[in-house]
Motif scaffolding. Structure first.
Motif, mmCIF file in Angstrom:
data_model
loop_
_atom_site.group_PDB
_atom_site.id
_atom_site.type_symbol
_atom_site.label_atom_id
_atom_site.label_comp_id
_atom_site.label_asym_id
_atom_site.label_seq_id
_atom_site.Cartn_x
_atom_site.Cartn_y
_atom_site.Cartn_z
ATOM 1 N N ALA A 52 0.832 -1.210 0.000
ATOM 2 C CA ALA A 52 0.000 0.000 0.000
ATOM 3 C C ALA A 52 0.865 1.258 0.000
ATOM 4 C CB ALA A 52 -0.942 -0.011 1.212
ATOM 5 N N LEU A 53 2.007 1.214 0.707
ATOM 6 C CA LEU A 53 2.936 2.361 0.679
ATOM 7 C C LEU A 53 3.427 2.598 -0.747
ATOM 8 C CD1 LEU A 53 5.025 1.556 3.883
ATOM 9 C CD2 LEU A 53 3.589 3.575 3.551
ATOM 10 N N GLN A 69 0.548 4.082 -2.862
ATOM 11 C CA GLN A 69 0.331 5.510 -2.604
ATOM 12 C C GLN A 69 1.424 6.341 -3.264
ATOM 13 O OE1 GLN A 69 -2.396 6.877 -1.038
ATOM 14 N NE2 GLN A 69 -1.545 8.815 -1.807
ATOM 15 N N ALA A 70 2.671 5.835 -3.238
ATOM 16 C CA ALA A 70 3.768 6.556 -3.895
ATOM 17 C C ALA A 70 3.485 6.698 -5.394
ATOM 18 C CB ALA A 70 5.087 5.820 -3.665
ATOM 19 N N ASP A 101 0.688 9.308 -5.822
ATOM 20 C CA ASP A 101 1.257 10.653 -5.628
ATOM 21 C C ASP A 101 2.059 11.101 -6.848
ATOM 22 O OD1 ASP A 101 0.211 11.034 -3.098
ATOM 23 O OD2 ASP A 101 1.942 10.154 -2.081
ATOM 24 N N LEU A 114 -8.189 -2.853 2.434
ATOM 25 C CA LEU A 114 -7.446 -3.678 3.393
ATOM 26 C C LEU A 114 -6.469 -2.766 4.125
ATOM 27 C CD1 LEU A 114 -6.642 -7.102 1.679
ATOM 28 C CD2 LEU A 114 -8.227 -6.612 3.542
ATOM 29 N N VAL A 115 -5.604 -2.119 3.345
ATOM 30 C CA VAL A 115 -4.794 -1.012 3.844
ATOM 31 C C VAL A 115 -4.859 0.028 2.732
ATOM 32 C CG1 VAL A 115 -2.540 -0.245 4.637
ATOM 33 C CG2 VAL A 115 -3.262 -2.574 5.143
ATOM 34 N N ARG A 116 -5.442 1.176 3.037
ATOM 35 C CA ARG A 116 -5.672 2.195 2.019
ATOM 36 C C ARG A 116 -4.346 2.691 1.442
ATOM 37 N NH1 ARG A 116 -9.595 7.446 2.918
ATOM 38 N NH2 ARG A 116 -8.779 8.696 1.204
ATOM 39 N N PRO A 117 -4.213 2.756 0.104
ATOM 40 C CA PRO A 117 -5.250 2.743 -0.934
ATOM 41 C C PRO A 117 -5.561 1.375 -1.566
ATOM 42 C CG PRO A 117 -3.167 3.397 -1.909
ATOM 43 C CD PRO A 117 -2.897 3.141 -0.451
ATOM 44 N N THR A 163 7.120 10.658 3.032
ATOM 45 C CA THR A 163 7.350 10.477 1.588
ATOM 46 C C THR A 163 6.285 9.567 0.958
ATOM 47 O OG1 THR A 163 8.841 8.603 1.874
ATOM 48 C CG2 THR A 163 9.840 10.800 1.873
ATOM 49 N N THR A 164 5.680 8.704 1.744
ATOM 50 C CA THR A 164 4.484 7.975 1.293
ATOM 51 C C THR A 164 3.822 7.390 2.529
ATOM 52 O OG1 THR A 164 3.553 6.291 -0.213
ATOM 53 C CG2 THR A 164 5.651 5.762 0.855
ATOM 54 N N TRP A 165 2.543 7.020 2.393
ATOM 55 C CA TRP A 165 1.791 6.565 3.562
ATOM 56 C C TRP A 165 0.706 5.588 3.129
ATOM 57 C CZ3 TRP A 165 -3.518 7.870 4.055
ATOM 58 C CH2 TRP A 165 -3.993 8.737 3.049
ATOM 59 N N ALA A 166 0.153 4.899 4.122
ATOM 60 C CA ALA A 166 -0.943 3.961 3.864
ATOM 61 C C ALA A 166 -1.775 3.869 5.125
ATOM 62 C CB ALA A 166 -0.381 2.594 3.497
ATOM 63 N N TRP A 167 -3.081 3.996 4.995
ATOM 64 C CA TRP A 167 -3.938 4.017 6.183
ATOM 65 C C TRP A 167 -4.311 2.597 6.607
ATOM 66 C CZ3 TRP A 167 -4.520 7.280 9.855
ATOM 67 C CH2 TRP A 167 -5.523 7.050 10.821
ATOM 68 N N ASN A 168 -3.997 2.296 7.850
ATOM 69 C CA ASN A 168 -4.195 0.965 8.417
ATOM 70 C C ASN A 168 -5.352 1.043 9.409
ATOM 71 O OD1 ASN A 168 -3.521 -1.721 8.950
ATOM 72 N ND2 ASN A 168 -2.157 -1.172 10.642
ATOM 73 N N HIS A 169 -6.567 0.729 8.925
ATOM 74 C CA HIS A 169 -7.734 0.914 9.806
ATOM 75 C C HIS A 169 -7.926 -0.245 10.767
ATOM 76 C CE1 HIS A 169 -10.356 -1.926 7.650
ATOM 77 N NE2 HIS A 169 -9.659 -1.566 6.612
ATOM 78 N N TRP A 186 0.683 3.861 8.227
ATOM 79 C CA TRP A 186 2.068 3.483 7.986
ATOM 80 C C TRP A 186 2.703 4.629 7.207
ATOM 81 C CZ3 TRP A 186 4.237 -0.365 10.459
ATOM 82 C CH2 TRP A 186 3.469 -1.465 10.850
ATOM 83 N N VAL A 187 3.917 5.004 7.575
ATOM 84 C CA VAL A 187 4.570 6.095 6.854
ATOM 85 C C VAL A 187 6.030 5.758 6.594
ATOM 86 C CG1 VAL A 187 3.175 8.097 7.530
ATOM 87 C CG2 VAL A 187 4.908 7.220 9.117
ATOM 88 N N LEU A 188 6.527 6.290 5.479
ATOM 89 C CA LEU A 188 7.964 6.394 5.289
ATOM 90 C C LEU A 188 8.280 7.858 5.555
ATOM 91 C CD1 LEU A 188 8.585 4.138 2.164
ATOM 92 C CD2 LEU A 188 9.614 3.846 4.419
ATOM 93 N N PRO A 234 -7.533 9.058 7.825
ATOM 94 C CA PRO A 234 -6.795 9.188 6.569
ATOM 95 C C PRO A 234 -6.821 10.608 5.999
ATOM 96 C CG PRO A 234 -8.800 7.889 6.278
ATOM 97 C CD PRO A 234 -8.621 8.077 7.743
ATOM 98 N N ASP A 235 -7.874 11.358 6.319
ATOM 99 C CA ASP A 235 -7.954 12.718 5.764
ATOM 100 C C ASP A 235 -6.921 13.645 6.393
ATOM 101 O OD1 ASP A 235 -9.992 11.845 4.218
ATOM 102 O OD2 ASP A 235 -11.589 12.594 5.531
ATOM 103 N N THR A 291 1.118 12.872 1.757
ATOM 104 C CA THR A 291 2.528 12.879 1.425
ATOM 105 C C THR A 291 3.025 14.323 1.487
ATOM 106 O OG1 THR A 291 2.321 10.908 0.077
ATOM 107 C CG2 THR A 291 4.185 12.351 -0.428
#
Ligand SMILES: [Zn+2]
Lengths: 349, 313
Positions: free
Chosen positions: A143-144, A147-148, A151, A189-192, B73-79, B93-95, B114-115, B119
């Protein structure tokens, strides 16, 4: 020495969510029998045997030694194993055949993900100092990367959904696939990434037979010659890499000769829809190329076998005369860390 | 066919690892609320630091302190956080590329939803209350809109450096032994020992695994073997295993059950350990309510002739 080596036979199980009724060897054995039957070879005729699997999937130590019972390893055979996808076992077998020590090789791979939680299991392949203690699961890491890409403007969520949908539509004609036809895109599952962007979790096995030179022509009407094969790896730290690119795939493809002439068929090992976006870019694939006619990893993803299946599916299309020059790709590790590219060709018709 | 057996199986171990000079400095630094990177041959500062240059493969150890503030630098939402992950409530999750670094560190970001994540957003380290020299000394990142925090220029030398980590690993499975071994285990519960006969070489394997390792074909024909058997080889165990309620020394043996073509393993008791011998005739001893034999004991028969078991050694 530079021997001509071909994939002469391929077999795979039906891939399913669970296979409680079979042990690993019970799941694998019919595939071994099928692939040998297709060539008329017996175990004792095989020069070299190499397998790919991982103990962590089913939680069984030394499971590959038990799986060997399905091969028939007495009297002693020449055998090796990689704790990786079977595509890398195929690479080892290809090297063995190049040395001239053997003329034929049996390569197999299997994975039973159903006993455990594969998302958690795959965290154990990560850097144990800085990453594994955080337990980032395989979907989170993908997912990371997704998203990259979003972006960077390389894709968006509808385009990703279309990749999964196209793969499963292609899989409608693949009786082995786990997900076929129309499958809901599902929730995040893990956005996006949504369920539809992720590979199904399942159990399965696959096997191929390799043969060198004239032996290949004896065993198969139209061998799938391996014109080039190469694999490359990137830094294990995902924060060191540009996640929107895959220089290792590009380099492996170059070394395998993929860019010398166009291919007509491509089997990509892209478990997550976002990874197909990257692979298409670095492999310079446009819409004129048939990508994943089998449905690919979004339709069936037995971990440790899915990469070998890409090579097997590409070879089988050449065997059947549906392709003349095909590219097969396999990946391993998080976010396309390791990549293997093979270029296969049939004899001119 | 009987129902396939299933049982929970947990694989758990403390992954104990030693650290090299660079990893030691980085993790000790986290304990002391200092973030260190390493300068690579091309001048880039890598955080987290590595011991070998990713481009040249040269050993590197030029440590550089970087800021505890940085940019996503990038992210992902872990609900739905999973076991072991840094935060129990939904998180991103983030870098994060820390100020002064050229590469990004993976971790969790505590954010309301998430809102609230994008990045390029600015974040800073939230330190764990208790720190031991591990990546989890960073509890997580949190949003930050202040100025970059200037690092003090730490040398990377610490009085009491961390030299190792223990990274606990735990995986949970639902184990199923498959058809052949289910048959074996179910028969044991009825105090019967069964093997499977190979359709090709006719050998009987105990315990059965569903395949003949010689012929590589499926086995299915169940054959009752034993109960008596012959010791084909043995050893005397002098070290007490953890949590094992058996007095040492004891004898661990290969036992060829009558009618089987493969010896299985078992403990021999009911005879002084120094009187156990190859050829000794034994039988299983079942304790009340057990699903498998506790041990094997001598039957009192004369020893088996060597020729009757030499193929099974
Ligand atoms: Zn047999």
């Amino acid at each position: 020495m530079n021997r001509e080596i071909a994939v002469v036979a391929f077999a795979q199980t039906d891939h399913r969510r669970t296979t409680d009724e079979f042990s690993e060897v019970e799941m694998l054995m019919p595939v071994l029998h099928q692939v040998l039957e297709r060539t008329g070879l017996k175990t004792s005729d095989i020069g070299f045997t190499c397998s790919g699997s991982s103990d962590y999937l089913a939680g069984r130590a030394f499971s590959f030694t038990l799986a060997l019972d399905g091969v028939g390893a007495w009297p002693p055979i020449s055998e090796s194993h990689v704790e990786m996808d079977g595509a890398w076992a195929l690479y080892e077998a290809w090297v063995k055949l190049q040395t001239g020590d053997a003329d034929t090789a049996l390569v197999y791979a299997y994975g039973k993900s159903s006993p455990g939680s594969v998302r958690d299991v795959l965290t154990r392949q990560l850097d144990p100092y800085y990453v594994a203690p955080l337990w980032p699961d395989s979907v989170a890491l993908a997912a990371l990367q997704a998203q990259a890409l979003i972006d960077a403007g390389a894709t968006d969520e509808p385009a990703l959904a279309a990749i999964g949908a196209r793969s499963r539509t292609e899989a409608a004609t693949n009786s082995h696939a786990q997900l076929r036809g129309s499958v809901p895109q599902g929730e995040y599952l893990v956005r996006p990434l949504r369920t539809g962007d992720c590979p199904p979790i399942g159990d399965g096995a696959a096997a191929v037979v390799l043969a060198a030179g004239e032996r290949a022509r004896d065993l198969c009407e139209r061998p799938a010659w391996i014109r080039g094969i190469d694999h490359r790896i990137e830094a294990h730290g995902i924060g060191v890499r540009d996640l929107t690119d895959s220089p290792s795939t590009r380099l492996a493809a170059e070394r395998a000769g993929a860019f010398e002439r166009p291919v007509d068929t491509v089997e990509l090992h892209a478990p997550f829809s976002s990874q197909e976006v990257i692979l298409r870019e670095v492999l310079e694939l446009d819409d004129s190329v048939r990508v994943n006619p089998s449905g690919g990893a979004p339709a069936a993803h037995p971990v440790m076998a899915a990469g070998l299946i890409r090579i097997g599916e590409a070879a089988a299309r050449i065997h059947r005369g549906e392709s003349d020059r095909a590219l097969a790709h396999a990946t391993s590790g998080p976010c396309l860390q390791q990549n293997l590219v093979a270029v296969l060709e049939g004899d001119p018709r | 066919m009987s129902t396939i057996l299933k049982a929970p199986l947990t694989v758990e171990f403390p992954f104990t690892r030693s650290l090299g000079p660079v990893q030691s400095a980085f993790l000790t630094g986290l304990r002391e609320r200092v973030v260190l990177g390493v300068r690579a041959g091309d001048g880039r500062v890598l955080v987290p630091p590595v011991e070998y240059d990713p481009v040249t493969a040269e050993e590197i150890r030029d440590l550089v302190e970087v800021a505890p503030t940085g940019t996503v630098t990038t992210w992902a939402w872990n609900h739905e956080p999973r076991r072991g992950q840094p935060l129990g409530a939904p998180f991103a999750w983030v870098l994060v590329r820390l100020d002064g670094a050229d590469t990004a560190l993976l971790h969790a970001l505590d954010a309301p939803g998430p809102d609230a994540v994008r990045t390029g957003m600015r974040v800073r380290v939230r330190w764990a209350e208790e720190r031991s020299g591990a990546i989890t000394d960073i509890a997580c990142f949190e949003p930050y809109d202040g100025d970059p925090v200037e690092p003090a220029g730490h040398s990377g030398e610490f009085a009491d450096p961390v030299t190792g980590i223990v990274a606990p690993a735990r995986l949970d499975y639902t184990y199923s032994p498959g058809r052949a071994q289910t048959g074996y285990i179910n028969a044991l519960a009825e105090r019967r020992n069964v093997g499977e006969r190979c359709p090709s070489c006719r050998k009987v394997y105990v315990p059965p695994r569903g395949a003949c390792p010689t012929c590589g074909v499926a086995t299915a024909e169940q054959v009752e073997v034993g109960p008596g058997g012959t010791v084909t080889t043995f050893c005397i165990v002098n070290i007490k295993a953890k949590n094992l309620d058996i007095e040492v020394p004891y004898v661990y043996a290969h036992i060829a059950l009558d009618g089987a073509d493969l010896a299985l393993h078992g403990r021999i008791a009911g005879i002084p350990y120094d009187q156990v011998r190859i050829g000794l005739r034994v039988e299983p001893v079942w304790t009340e309510g057990a699903r498998y034999p506790d041990h094997y004991r001598p039957t009192g028969e004369p020893d088996a002739e060597y020729d009757t078991f030499k193929e099974l050694l």
